[in-house]
Structures are given as C-alpha cells and as structure tokens.
Design a protein around this motif. Structure first.
Motif, mmCIF file in Angstrom:
data_model
loop_
_atom_site.group_PDB
_atom_site.id
_atom_site.type_symbol
_atom_site.label_atom_id
_atom_site.label_comp_id
_atom_site.label_asym_id
_atom_site.label_seq_id
_atom_site.Cartn_x
_atom_site.Cartn_y
_atom_site.Cartn_z
ATOM 1 N N ASP A 1 6.262 -1.830 9.268
ATOM 2 C CA ASP A 1 6.582 -1.793 7.836
ATOM 3 C C ASP A 1 5.518 -0.943 7.151
ATOM 4 O O ASP A 1 4.379 -1.374 6.975
ATOM 5 N N PHE A 2 5.899 0.268 6.782
ATOM 6 C CA PHE A 2 4.937 1.198 6.183
ATOM 7 C C PHE A 2 4.480 0.765 4.793
ATOM 8 O O PHE A 2 3.519 1.305 4.256
ATOM 9 N N SER A 3 5.158 -0.193 4.185
ATOM 10 C CA SER A 3 4.884 -0.540 2.792
ATOM 11 C C SER A 3 3.821 -1.618 2.619
ATOM 12 O O SER A 3 3.439 -1.934 1.493
ATOM 13 N N VAL A 4 3.349 -2.218 3.738
ATOM 14 C CA VAL A 4 2.370 -3.298 3.631
ATOM 15 C C VAL A 4 1.214 -3.080 4.593
ATOM 16 O O VAL A 4 1.308 -2.300 5.543
ATOM 17 N N GLU A 5 0.131 -3.791 4.333
ATOM 18 C CA GLU A 5 -0.983 -3.818 5.262
ATOM 19 C C GLU A 5 -0.698 -4.888 6.305
ATOM 20 O O GLU A 5 -0.510 -6.059 5.975
ATOM 21 N N ILE B 1 0.843 -1.188 0.000
ATOM 22 C CA ILE B 1 0.000 0.000 0.000
ATOM 23 C C ILE B 1 0.882 1.244 0.000
ATOM 24 O O ILE B 1 2.099 1.169 0.115
ATOM 25 N N ASN B 2 0.231 2.391 -0.111
ATOM 26 C CA ASN B 2 0.939 3.661 -0.141
ATOM 27 C C ASN B 2 1.641 3.903 1.199
ATOM 28 O O ASN B 2 0.995 3.929 2.257
ATOM 29 N N ILE B 3 2.937 4.084 1.149
ATOM 30 C CA ILE B 3 3.729 4.284 2.368
ATOM 31 C C ILE B 3 3.295 5.544 3.108
ATOM 32 O O ILE B 3 3.176 5.543 4.342
ATOM 33 N N ASN B 4 3.041 6.625 2.395
ATOM 34 C CA ASN B 4 2.659 7.883 3.032
ATOM 35 C C ASN B 4 1.324 7.765 3.761
ATOM 36 O O ASN B 4 1.135 8.377 4.823
ATOM 37 N N ILE B 5 0.399 6.994 3.193
ATOM 38 C CA ILE B 5 -0.883 6.783 3.864
ATOM 39 C C ILE B 5 -0.667 6.079 5.194
ATOM 40 O O ILE B 5 -1.251 6.447 6.217
ATOM 41 N N ASN B 6 0.162 5.058 5.207
ATOM 42 C CA ASN B 6 0.436 4.340 6.449
ATOM 43 C C ASN B 6 1.124 5.220 7.480
ATOM 44 O O ASN B 6 0.882 5.104 8.687
ATOM 45 N N LYS B 7 1.996 6.100 7.042
ATOM 46 C CA LYS B 7 2.664 7.008 7.974
ATOM 47 C C LYS B 7 1.663 7.933 8.653
ATOM 48 O O LYS B 7 1.738 8.164 9.863
ATOM 49 N N VAL B 8 0.720 8.436 7.875
ATOM 50 C CA VAL B 8 -0.304 9.323 8.446
ATOM 51 C C VAL B 8 -1.228 8.544 9.376
ATOM 52 O O VAL B 8 -1.615 9.042 10.436
#
Length: 235
Positions: free
Chosen positions: A143-147, A4-11
């Motif tokens: 891991d910001f890159s995965v769900e 998933i979108n890394i920036n979305i996970n960071k927020v």
C-alpha cells in the motif's frame, strides 16, 4: 499506519528492488538491462549532490565497460573465493557467523506478513541482504499510501544494525569500482530512510576493521543460487 506521499513510497520501493538485484548474482543480460534501466530512471532525480555524482560515475562506467565487466566485478565482490570476504547476512554482522539470531528474528518478521520466501528461486537465509531488500520492497508495495509498520520493524531491528558495515565493506573492497559508487547511493538512501523512520544509526556494530578481519580471508566455495528476482511470494 500514517498516510504519506505515494510517489515517495514508489521511489523507495524501486531503490530497495534495485539494491536487491545489485547484490545478487547478475547472471544474464536481461537482468543487466533491468538494472541499467532502473539506474537511469533514478538518476533523473538524485537524492543529493553525492548521489548525483555517483549516478554520473555509474552511467559512465556502464557505457564504457558494459555487462561483462559488471558481471565480473559482481562476482569478485560477492562470490569469488579469491578476493576479500564481504559478509551478506545480518547474523554475521552481529555474531560473526551465519544462521544466527538475526535469521530467527527475520523469519519471525516474515511470518507476520502475507509473504513467504520462495525457496526454489532463493536458497539463502532470510537475513541475507538481498532477501531483506526484496522483502522491504514488497511491504512498501502493499500500500503506497501508508507507512508500513512491519517495514519499520525490519529496517530498525535487522537492516539498520548491519548496513553501515556492509556499505563500508563494499566501498573499501580492493576490486570495487562500479560498486564503490553503489555504496555511495546506498549510504545516501539509508540516511534518508533513517530520517523517514526517525531512527539513528545502530551502535551495536562491532566496528571491526576490515583489513584486520577480512584481508586474506577467503570465502568457502558454494554453488551460486540462481536468481529470478521473485524471491518473495504472496501467500
């Protein structure tokens, strides 16, 4: 796990951390400054028009009232024995008592991860709302890159079943001013999370009417747990 979108996970992680801080006991100005800084950052990109209006109201409130008034409202809503009771554990929302089945379920979910509750800094149960938010933040940050599948389990089986009533209790509390807008932010965020996970709101809530159950009900006195926002530690 899906990418998933890394920036979305960071927020998402920032939101979970913010809510964990806001529903803990706000003890000093350093904690207050961190909350203000996070709110200012998130207000730059509100989720929708409702959260945008809530951010405006929140920022105006903080500029006018400051730390002492926020600390007082935080105490009135979550710790004072003289105001309407707001339950803060998942067990209470499903069984009308703390230390119930949801605590067991949440403990088992924590044991699936590499994280553990730091009992020295956080004295409450594993199904306490602040710990749930902090744990979800840690899982996303892994891991910001995965769900994260475990985060999905925590959200769907623990948080989703209590959060609507919790939000309503905050919004309708007689002393809620700043936190009324926080309830709006949380509601918008939760709906976004439900869309993210493709799950519906829980139908397991008892849908109790707060004025009937909680009005005039006082909290039992208990010593406040000191917070340093390191409630979840890595093994």
């Amino acid at each position: 796990m899906k990418n998933i979108n890394i920036n979305i996970n960071k927020v998402r992680a920032i939101y979970y951390g913010l809510f964990s801080s806001l529903f803990s006991y706000i003890e000093n100005e350093e904690e207050y400054k961190n909350i203000v800084k996070t709110l200012e950052f998130l207000s730059l990109t509100p989720i929708d028009e409702y959260s945008n209006e809530a951010f405006i109201n929140i920022n105006n409130y903080l500029k006018e009232e400051g730390f002492s008034i926020l600390k007082e409202e935080n105490n009135d809503l979550f710790f004072s024995p003289s105001t309407t009771f707001i339950p803060v554990t998942a067990s209470f929302y499903t069984e009308d008592r703390d230390d119930g089945q949801k605590r067991v379920e949440m403990t088992n979910l924590v044991l699936k991860s590499k994280f553990r509750k730091d009992s020295k800094s956080f004295k409450e149960a594993e199904d306490h709302i602040c710990f749930i938010f902090a744990f979800l933040q840690k899982l996303i940050q892994e891991d910001f890159s995965v769900e994260n599948r475990l985060a999905y389990e925590v959200f769907s089986s623990i948080l989703n079943e209590m959060i609507d009533e919790f939000i309503n209790n905050i919004y309708s509390h007689e002393n809620s001013q700043f936190y009324k807008n926080i309830a709006i932010l949380l509601k918008v965020f939760i709906e976004l999370e439900r869309s993210f996970y493709n799950i519906k709101d829980s139908k397991n809530s008892k849908n109790r009417k707060q004025p009937e159950l909680f009005h005039q009900k006082k909290k039992e006195f208990k010593q406040r747990a000191k917070r340093n926002f390191d409630e979840v530690t890595t093994l």
